[in-house]
Design a protein around this motif. Sequence first.
Motif, PDB file in Angstrom:
ATOM      1  N   ASP A 299    -106.166   4.152 -12.211  1.00 34.80           N
ATOM      2  CA  ASP A 299    -105.551   5.473 -12.395  1.00 34.80           C
ATOM      3  C   ASP A 299    -106.374   6.374 -13.301  1.00 34.80           C
ATOM      4  O   ASP A 299    -106.299   7.603 -13.208  1.00 34.80           O
ATOM      5  N   THR A 300    -107.159   5.766 -14.181  1.00 32.92           N
ATOM      6  CA  THR A 300    -108.021   6.547 -15.067  1.00 32.92           C
ATOM      7  C   THR A 300    -108.991   7.403 -14.269  1.00 32.92           C
ATOM      8  O   THR A 300    -109.323   8.528 -14.654  1.00 32.92           O
ATOM      9  N   PHE A 301    -109.431   6.881 -13.130  1.00 33.94           N
ATOM     10  CA  PHE A 301    -110.375   7.615 -12.292  1.00 33.94           C
ATOM     11  C   PHE A 301    -109.688   8.583 -11.333  1.00 33.94           C
ATOM     12  O   PHE A 301    -110.337   9.442 -10.752  1.00 33.94           O
ATOM     13  N   LEU A 302    -108.381   8.411 -11.132  1.00 33.38           N
ATOM     14  CA  LEU A 302    -107.675   9.204 -10.125  1.00 33.38           C
ATOM     15  C   LEU A 302    -107.069  10.475 -10.682  1.00 33.38           C
ATOM     16  O   LEU A 302    -106.672  11.355  -9.924  1.00 33.38           O
ATOM     17  N   ALA A 303    -106.977  10.565 -12.010  1.00 31.03           N
ATOM     18  CA  ALA A 303    -106.313  11.719 -12.612  1.00 31.03           C
ATOM     19  C   ALA A 303    -107.044  13.002 -12.241  1.00 31.03           C
ATOM     20  O   ALA A 303    -108.270  13.069 -12.270  1.00 31.03           O
ATOM     21  N   LYS A 304    -106.267  14.018 -11.884  1.00 28.56           N
ATOM     22  CA  LYS A 304    -106.847  15.321 -11.605  1.00 28.56           C
ATOM     23  C   LYS A 304    -107.392  15.905 -12.905  1.00 28.56           C
ATOM     24  O   LYS A 304    -106.695  15.968 -13.912  1.00 28.56           O
ATOM     25  N   ALA A 305    -108.628  16.325 -12.880  1.00 26.91           N
ATOM     26  CA  ALA A 305    -109.239  16.893 -14.077  1.00 26.91           C
ATOM     27  C   ALA A 305    -108.942  18.379 -14.151  1.00 26.91           C
ATOM     28  O   ALA A 305    -109.172  19.111 -13.194  1.00 26.91           O
ATOM     29  N   SER A 306    -108.423  18.807 -15.276  1.00 24.92           N
ATOM     30  CA  SER A 306    -108.166  20.236 -15.450  1.00 24.92           C
ATOM     31  C   SER A 306    -109.475  20.946 -15.703  1.00 24.92           C
ATOM     32  O   SER A 306    -110.410  20.387 -16.274  1.00 24.92           O
ATOM     33  N   ASP A 307    -109.540  22.221 -15.296  1.00 22.74           N
ATOM     34  CA  ASP A 307    -110.758  22.998 -15.455  1.00 22.74           C
ATOM     35  C   ASP A 307    -110.439  24.243 -16.265  1.00 22.74           C
ATOM     36  O   ASP A 307    -109.510  24.975 -15.930  1.00 22.74           O
ATOM     37  N   ALA A 308    -111.191  24.457 -17.321  1.00 22.20           N
ATOM     38  CA  ALA A 308    -110.910  25.585 -18.200  1.00 22.20           C
ATOM     39  C   ALA A 308    -111.479  26.888 -17.664  1.00 22.20           C
ATOM     40  O   ALA A 308    -111.268  27.943 -18.249  1.00 22.20           O
ATOM     41  N   SER A 309    -112.191  26.865 -16.539  1.00 24.55           N
ATOM     42  CA  SER A 309    -112.804  28.081 -16.018  1.00 24.55           C
ATOM     43  C   SER A 309    -111.739  29.069 -15.568  1.00 24.55           C
ATOM     44  O   SER A 309    -110.691  28.700 -15.059  1.00 24.55           O
ATOM     45  N   ASP A 310    -112.016  30.344 -15.745  1.00 22.59           N
ATOM     46  CA  ASP A 310    -111.080  31.405 -15.390  1.00 22.59           C
ATOM     47  C   ASP A 310    -111.043  31.547 -13.877  1.00 22.59           C
ATOM     48  O   ASP A 310    -112.068  31.559 -13.215  1.00 22.59           O
ATOM     49  N   ILE A 311    -109.836  31.704 -13.336  1.00 23.93           N
ATOM     50  CA  ILE A 311    -109.717  31.850 -11.878  1.00 23.93           C
ATOM     51  C   ILE A 311    -110.370  33.133 -11.400  1.00 23.93           C
ATOM     52  O   ILE A 311    -110.708  33.281 -10.228  1.00 23.93           O
ATOM     53  N   ASP A 312    -110.553  34.092 -12.296  1.00 19.88           N
ATOM     54  CA  ASP A 312    -111.187  35.344 -11.910  1.00 19.88           C
ATOM     55  C   ASP A 312    -112.712  35.245 -11.889  1.00 19.88           C
ATOM     56  O   ASP A 312    -113.396  36.210 -11.569  1.00 19.88           O
ATOM     57  N   ALA A 313    -113.255  34.091 -12.255  1.00 18.09           N
ATOM     58  CA  ALA A 313    -114.703  33.910 -12.187  1.00 18.09           C
ATOM     59  C   ALA A 313    -115.171  34.049 -10.737  1.00 18.09           C
ATOM     60  O   ALA A 313    -114.500  33.601  -9.812  1.00 18.09           O
ATOM     61  N   THR A 314    -116.314  34.681 -10.563  1.00 19.37           N
ATOM     62  CA  THR A 314    -116.842  34.881  -9.215  1.00 19.37           C
ATOM     63  C   THR A 314    -117.180  33.557  -8.556  1.00 19.37           C
ATOM     64  O   THR A 314    -116.918  33.347  -7.374  1.00 19.37           O
ATOM     65  N   GLU A 315    -117.753  32.655  -9.339  1.00 19.90           N
ATOM     66  CA  GLU A 315    -118.115  31.345  -8.807  1.00 19.90           C
ATOM     67  C   GLU A 315    -118.236  30.349  -9.954  1.00 19.90           C
ATOM     68  O   GLU A 315    -118.219  30.737 -11.131  1.00 19.90           O
ATOM     69  N   ILE A 316    -118.333  29.088  -9.594  1.00 16.37           N
ATOM     70  CA  ILE A 316    -118.483  28.039 -10.591  1.00 16.37           C
ATOM     71  C   ILE A 316    -119.473  27.008 -10.067  1.00 16.37           C
ATOM     72  O   ILE A 316    -119.486  26.699  -8.874  1.00 16.37           O
ATOM     73  N   THR A 317    -120.322  26.521 -10.943  1.00 18.64           N
ATOM     74  CA  THR A 317    -121.234  25.437 -10.598  1.00 18.64           C
ATOM     75  C   THR A 317    -120.760  24.178 -11.299  1.00 18.64           C
ATOM     76  O   THR A 317    -120.603  24.162 -12.517  1.00 18.64           O
ATOM     77  N   ILE A 318    -120.486  23.146 -10.502  1.00 22.78           N
ATOM     78  CA  ILE A 318    -119.983  21.886 -11.031  1.00 22.78           C
ATOM     79  C   ILE A 318    -121.071  20.824 -10.906  1.00 22.78           C
ATOM     80  O   ILE A 318    -121.435  20.443  -9.789  1.00 22.78           O
ATOM     81  N   PRO A 319    -121.597  20.336 -12.023  1.00 25.84           N
ATOM     82  CA  PRO A 319    -122.559  19.233 -11.948  1.00 25.84           C
ATOM     83  C   PRO A 319    -121.843  17.944 -11.584  1.00 25.84           C
ATOM     84  O   PRO A 319    -120.755  17.666 -12.097  1.00 25.84           O
ATOM     85  N   LEU A 320    -122.410  17.180 -10.671  1.00 29.20           N
ATOM     86  CA  LEU A 320    -121.797  15.923 -10.266  1.00 29.20           C
ATOM     87  C   LEU A 320    -122.094  14.848 -11.310  1.00 29.20           C
ATOM     88  O   LEU A 320    -123.163  14.824 -11.910  1.00 29.20           O
ATOM     89  N   SER A 321    -121.138  13.956 -11.505  1.00 26.95           N
ATOM     90  CA  SER A 321    -121.329  12.881 -12.478  1.00 26.95           C
ATOM     91  C   SER A 321    -122.446  11.942 -12.032  1.00 26.95           C
ATOM     92  O   SER A 321    -123.088  11.288 -12.845  1.00 26.95           O
ATOM     93  N   CYS A 322    -122.686  11.902 -10.715  1.00 27.29           N
ATOM     94  CA  CYS A 322    -123.767  11.087 -10.171  1.00 27.29           C
ATOM     95  C   CYS A 322    -124.302  11.788  -8.924  1.00 27.29           C
ATOM     96  O   CYS A 322    -123.516  12.187  -8.057  1.00 27.29           O
ATOM     97  N   SER A 323    -125.606  11.999  -8.825  1.00 30.03           N
ATOM     98  CA  SER A 323    -126.173  12.680  -7.668  1.00 30.03           C
ATOM     99  C   SER A 323    -125.908  11.879  -6.394  1.00 30.03           C
ATOM    100  O   SER A 323    -125.795  10.659  -6.417  1.00 30.03           O
ATOM    101  N   VAL A 324    -125.803  12.601  -5.285  1.00 30.01           N
ATOM    102  CA  VAL A 324    -125.429  12.008  -4.001  1.00 30.01           C
ATOM    103  C   VAL A 324    -126.531  12.265  -2.981  1.00 30.01           C
ATOM    104  O   VAL A 324    -127.028  13.389  -2.869  1.00 30.01           O
TER     105      VAL A 324
END
Length: 274
Positions: free
Chosen positions: A85-110
């Motif tokens: 369950d530690t891995f399944l929890a939805k992570a909250s994001d502090a970014s503003d919804i009015d932001a034009t875009e967001i770049t999310i770095p992956l915890s591990c490259s794919v």
Amino acid sequence: METPATQLPSEAITVPFRAPISLGNDLTYTEISVREPTAGEWLEVTKFTGREMDIKALVFTGGLPEPVINKIGVRDFIAAHQALDTFLAKASDASDIDATEITIPLSCSVDFDGQTCAAITLAEPTAGQWKAWYDLTGVAADIAAVSIVAGIPEGMVQRFGLRDLNRAAAWIGRFLARKASDSNIDDAEFAMPLRRPISFGDKAYTELLLREPTAAQWKSWDGMSGIASDIAAVASIAEIPIGAAENMGLRDLNQAAEWIGRFFVSAPGAGAPS
């Protein structure tokens, strides 16, 4: 806009068994190490239900044969799922919804199909993009949404760690909420400025002029539901092409559909924007 990765456990979590488990083949199991599932693995797990789903989840993430999982004591079984369950929890994001875009770095490259993905860039989905995954649910919807909005193959998204998938899907999901208009329902019309101007063909739109629907206009989308109903209703009332409505950002589409829908509060039958 780039935000830091969520701080969650990156290594497998080991749960020791209270009693060793043997299958009679000279192999004894004394613990299970639960790791973060990939999006594709979780998609397979969610095809099951109830206790069978719980067992399959540990088969995928614990690396032990299903007969071993079936022999785990209830207390150890629960402890393993608490670790998962530690891995399944939805992570909250502090970014503003009015932001034009967001770049999310992956915890591990794919890696997928000769390409490597180390980060994804997301922007507000258009109505047409939402329509593409609207009928999906659960993790299948999350995978499709991230694939469409990030512009990458679904097969690549299926290799994401579940926390990365959840974080991206949670950010996209913030655009899906309705936002009621400040315009009064008794107003004859509502000139709604668009947060994100749209273009279709040789025309550009910076605002939409909405009016109370006529019976004939209502008939044009009557019987539709969900996002298809919203798009058709807004296109009809604002007198813009369907293609232009599909290019609207979700916040603008939802605000326009919300305003139109207020005229149907006491209307008989179905067919109002959802």
